[in-house]
Design a protein around this motif. Structure first.
Motif, PDB file in Angstrom:
ATOM      1  N   GLU A  36       0.819  -1.206   0.000  1.00  0.00           N
ATOM      2  CA  GLU A  36       0.000   0.000   0.000  1.00  0.00           C
ATOM      3  C   GLU A  36       0.855   1.259   0.000  1.00  0.00           C
ATOM      4  O   GLU A  36       2.017   1.254   0.396  1.00  0.00           O
ATOM      5  CB  GLU A  36      -0.921   0.026   1.232  1.00  0.00           C
ATOM      6  N   GLN A  37       0.264   2.393  -0.400  1.00  0.00           N
ATOM      7  CA  GLN A  37       0.943   3.679  -0.359  1.00  0.00           C
ATOM      8  C   GLN A  37       1.195   4.079   1.097  1.00  0.00           C
ATOM      9  O   GLN A  37       0.408   3.744   1.983  1.00  0.00           O
ATOM     10  CB  GLN A  37       0.109   4.739  -1.075  1.00  0.00           C
ATOM     11  N   PRO A  38       2.280   4.808   1.377  1.00  0.00           N
ATOM     12  CA  PRO A  38       2.688   5.071   2.767  1.00  0.00           C
ATOM     13  C   PRO A  38       2.010   6.289   3.388  1.00  0.00           C
ATOM     14  O   PRO A  38       2.631   7.026   4.155  1.00  0.00           O
ATOM     15  CB  PRO A  38       4.194   5.296   2.628  1.00  0.00           C
ATOM     16  N   PHE A  39       0.748   6.530   3.080  1.00  0.00           N
ATOM     17  CA  PHE A  39       0.053   7.677   3.657  1.00  0.00           C
ATOM     18  C   PHE A  39      -1.452   7.432   3.648  1.00  0.00           C
ATOM     19  O   PHE A  39      -1.956   6.528   2.974  1.00  0.00           O
ATOM     20  CB  PHE A  39       0.374   8.971   2.904  1.00  0.00           C
ATOM     21  N   VAL A  40      -2.162   8.265   4.410  1.00  0.00           N
ATOM     22  CA  VAL A  40      -3.621   8.262   4.410  1.00  0.00           C
ATOM     23  C   VAL A  40      -4.100   9.697   4.234  1.00  0.00           C
ATOM     24  O   VAL A  40      -3.400  10.657   4.582  1.00  0.00           O
ATOM     25  CB  VAL A  40      -4.213   7.685   5.721  1.00  0.00           C
ATOM     26  N   ARG A  41      -5.286   9.860   3.669  1.00  0.00           N
ATOM     27  CA  ARG A  41      -5.925  11.163   3.540  1.00  0.00           C
ATOM     28  C   ARG A  41      -6.719  11.450   4.813  1.00  0.00           C
ATOM     29  O   ARG A  41      -7.463  10.593   5.286  1.00  0.00           O
ATOM     30  CB  ARG A  41      -6.858  11.190   2.333  1.00  0.00           C
ATOM     31  N   VAL A  42      -6.572  12.641   5.350  1.00  0.00           N
ATOM     32  CA  VAL A  42      -7.227  13.008   6.601  1.00  0.00           C
ATOM     33  C   VAL A  42      -8.397  13.940   6.303  1.00  0.00           C
ATOM     34  O   VAL A  42      -8.197  15.033   5.765  1.00  0.00           O
ATOM     35  CB  VAL A  42      -6.245  13.701   7.562  1.00  0.00           C
ATOM     36  N   ASN A  43      -9.618  13.515   6.635  1.00  0.00           N
ATOM     37  CA  ASN A  43     -10.762  14.389   6.395  1.00  0.00           C
ATOM     38  C   ASN A  43     -10.879  15.438   7.502  1.00  0.00           C
ATOM     39  O   ASN A  43     -10.192  15.359   8.524  1.00  0.00           O
ATOM     40  CB  ASN A  43     -12.056  13.583   6.262  1.00  0.00           C
ATOM     41  N   ASP A  44     -11.755  16.414   7.305  1.00  0.00           N
ATOM     42  CA  ASP A  44     -11.839  17.541   8.234  1.00  0.00           C
ATOM     43  C   ASP A  44     -12.205  17.098   9.646  1.00  0.00           C
ATOM     44  O   ASP A  44     -11.649  17.589  10.633  1.00  0.00           O
ATOM     45  CB  ASP A  44     -12.861  18.572   7.730  1.00  0.00           C
ATOM     46  N   GLY A  45     -13.155  16.170   9.762  1.00  0.00           N
ATOM     47  CA  GLY A  45     -13.565  15.717  11.079  1.00  0.00           C
ATOM     48  C   GLY A  45     -12.442  15.020  11.830  1.00  0.00           C
ATOM     49  O   GLY A  45     -12.210  15.284  13.016  1.00  0.00           O
ATOM     50  N   CYS A  46     -11.724  14.150  11.137  1.00  0.00           N
ATOM     51  CA  CYS A  46     -10.607  13.439  11.758  1.00  0.00           C
ATOM     52  C   CYS A  46      -9.451  14.383  12.067  1.00  0.00           C
ATOM     53  O   CYS A  46      -8.750  14.217  13.067  1.00  0.00           O
ATOM     54  CB  CYS A  46     -10.129  12.312  10.849  1.00  0.00           C
ATOM     55  N   ARG A  47      -9.270  15.390  11.210  1.00  0.00           N
ATOM     56  CA  ARG A  47      -8.181  16.342  11.444  1.00  0.00           C
ATOM     57  C   ARG A  47      -8.364  17.054  12.772  1.00  0.00           C
ATOM     58  O   ARG A  47      -7.397  17.226  13.528  1.00  0.00           O
ATOM     59  CB  ARG A  47      -8.130  17.342  10.284  1.00  0.00           C
ATOM     60  N   ALA A  48      -9.592  17.489  13.092  1.00  0.00           N
ATOM     61  CA  ALA A  48      -9.834  18.182  14.357  1.00  0.00           C
ATOM     62  C   ALA A  48      -9.509  17.287  15.539  1.00  0.00           C
ATOM     63  O   ALA A  48      -8.854  17.712  16.502  1.00  0.00           O
ATOM     64  CB  ALA A  48     -11.284  18.658  14.417  1.00  0.00           C
ATOM     65  N   THR A  49      -9.956  16.026  15.481  1.00  0.00           N
ATOM     66  CA  THR A  49      -9.671  15.087  16.563  1.00  0.00           C
ATOM     67  C   THR A  49      -8.181  14.805  16.663  1.00  0.00           C
ATOM     68  O   THR A  49      -7.612  14.710  17.758  1.00  0.00           O
ATOM     69  CB  THR A  49     -10.431  13.769  16.331  1.00  0.00           C
ATOM     70  N   MET A  50      -7.530  14.691  15.507  1.00  0.00           N
ATOM     71  CA  MET A  50      -6.105  14.418  15.487  1.00  0.00           C
ATOM     72  C   MET A  50      -5.319  15.544  16.156  1.00  0.00           C
ATOM     73  O   MET A  50      -4.376  15.303  16.937  1.00  0.00           O
ATOM     74  CB  MET A  50      -5.650  14.220  14.031  1.00  0.00           C
ATOM     75  N   PHE A  51      -5.717  16.781  15.897  1.00  0.00           N
ATOM     76  CA  PHE A  51      -5.001  17.898  16.512  1.00  0.00           C
ATOM     77  C   PHE A  51      -5.290  17.998  18.003  1.00  0.00           C
ATOM     78  O   PHE A  51      -4.440  18.468  18.773  1.00  0.00           O
ATOM     79  CB  PHE A  51      -5.322  19.216  15.801  1.00  0.00           C
ATOM     80  N   ASN A  52      -6.450  17.539  18.442  1.00  0.00           N
ATOM     81  CA  ASN A  52      -6.692  17.463  19.888  1.00  0.00           C
ATOM     82  C   ASN A  52      -5.705  16.499  20.542  1.00  0.00           C
ATOM     83  O   ASN A  52      -5.169  16.771  21.623  1.00  0.00           O
ATOM     84  CB  ASN A  52      -8.123  17.023  20.161  1.00  0.00           C
ATOM     85  N   LEU A  53      -5.466  15.359  19.887  1.00  0.00           N
ATOM     86  CA  LEU A  53      -4.500  14.398  20.406  1.00  0.00           C
ATOM     87  C   LEU A  53      -3.088  14.970  20.374  1.00  0.00           C
ATOM     88  O   LEU A  53      -2.304  14.790  21.324  1.00  0.00           O
ATOM     89  CB  LEU A  53      -4.561  13.100  19.596  1.00  0.00           C
TER      90      LEU A  53
END
Length: 293
Positions: free
Chosen positions: A115-132
């Motif tokens: 598989e390709q070595p990355f994932v696309r981050v949608n807006d909803g997941c991005r907000a949660t990711m930055f909280n972490l």
């Protein structure tokens, strides 16, 4: 976003970097080939370019999360400024191989030749990711009790989220694949490699297993993975060799033999051609019992 650009945690036993979180706002951090002895997560928040990873090129843009494993060669090229956040952590701090059952990440996010070595981050997941990420930053700048355990918890959540996104995107890609027959062929090839990579190392052997001509199998592999079948087989062997070097005290000769190599020196040359380091140096740097609790 982070209020400070760099946060680090040092292993008090050996003085080495255990964990690092930093923001970047230009191309200089990753515009040259990297071969780090730690895991790297890079979240691109602004900009676009081309990632050179192993022997392949991948176009990327904002809201892309890269995941690179130790000694994996990569660089990010961009004509415009790149902005984002990077997390780097050593095996001694958190070992993917040891925790793969907890985070459901056994070769999916890191070290996946298919598989390709990355994932696309949608807006909803991005907000949660930055909280972490903010939680990680707060722990790194604090002197709180057992902050290393809190950091591991945040990191696990981040990796679980990334793995879920990867699984979702794989499902979408499979649905969107126009040629169902080729998709079945590729899945059969993956299964064949997983079942036989210790004994069968040649492309012709897999063509025989799948009842295909070597030419047609090579064409399908190149089209789907942008790699040769020999590359896929060898890289799968290297993944297993790394796990054995990290998790066991088997000798290099024993590991080579179990992976189908009678000549340990030839195996070592193959390993070094893919990782830039010898099996022994890999073990000495991040190998058996380093970071065992």
């Amino acid at each position: 976003m982070l209020s400070q650009s760099v946060y680090t945690l040092v292993n008090q036993q050996n003085g080495n970097l255990a964990f690092k979180l930093f923001e970047f706002d230009n191309n200089s951090y990753f515009d040259h080939m990297q071969r780090n002895n730690y895991f790297t997560l890079i979240l691109i928040t602004s900009g676009e370019g081309v990632a050179k990873v192993d022997f392949c090129d991948y176009a990327f843009n904002e809201n892309t999360l890269f995941a690179f494993y130790p000694y994996q060669p990569f660089m990010l090229q961009s004509r415009s400024g790149l902005r984002g956040v990077a997390i780097q952590f050593h095996h001694d701090f958190f070992c993917i191989y040891r925790h793969h059952k907890e985070i459901a990440n056994n070769g999916l996010l890191f070290n996946n030749v298919y598989e390709q070595p990355f994932v696309r981050v949608n807006d909803g997941c991005r907000a949660t990711m930055f909280n972490l990420i903010d939680g990680i930053a707060n722990e790194l700048k604090s002197d709180s009790f057992r902050k290393d355990e809190a950091l591991v918890s945040y990191l696990k959540l981040l990796l679980v989220m990334a793995t879920r996104m990867k699984l979702d995107q794989q499902s979408v890609q499979e649905v969107e694949t126009a040629n169902g027959k080729q998709l079945m062929l590729i899945q059969n090839l993956k299964n064949a490699i997983e079942d036989n990579f210790r004994e069968k190392h040649s492309a012709s052997e897999y063509a025989d297993l799948l009842h295909l001509t070597p030419t047609s199998l090579a064409r399908a592999t190149k089209s789907h993975f942008n790699k040769t079948l020999s590359d896929l087989i060898t890289e799968r062997i290297i993944i297993e060799a790394k796990r054995e070097l990290y998790l066991t005290d088997k000798t290099v000769k024993e590991i080579a033999y179990e992976l189908g190599y009678d000549d340990e020196y030839y195996f070592s040359r193959v390993f070094k051609s893919k990782t830039e380091v010898s099996p022994q140096l890999y073990r000495d740097t991040i190998g058996f019992n380093r970071g065992a609790s």
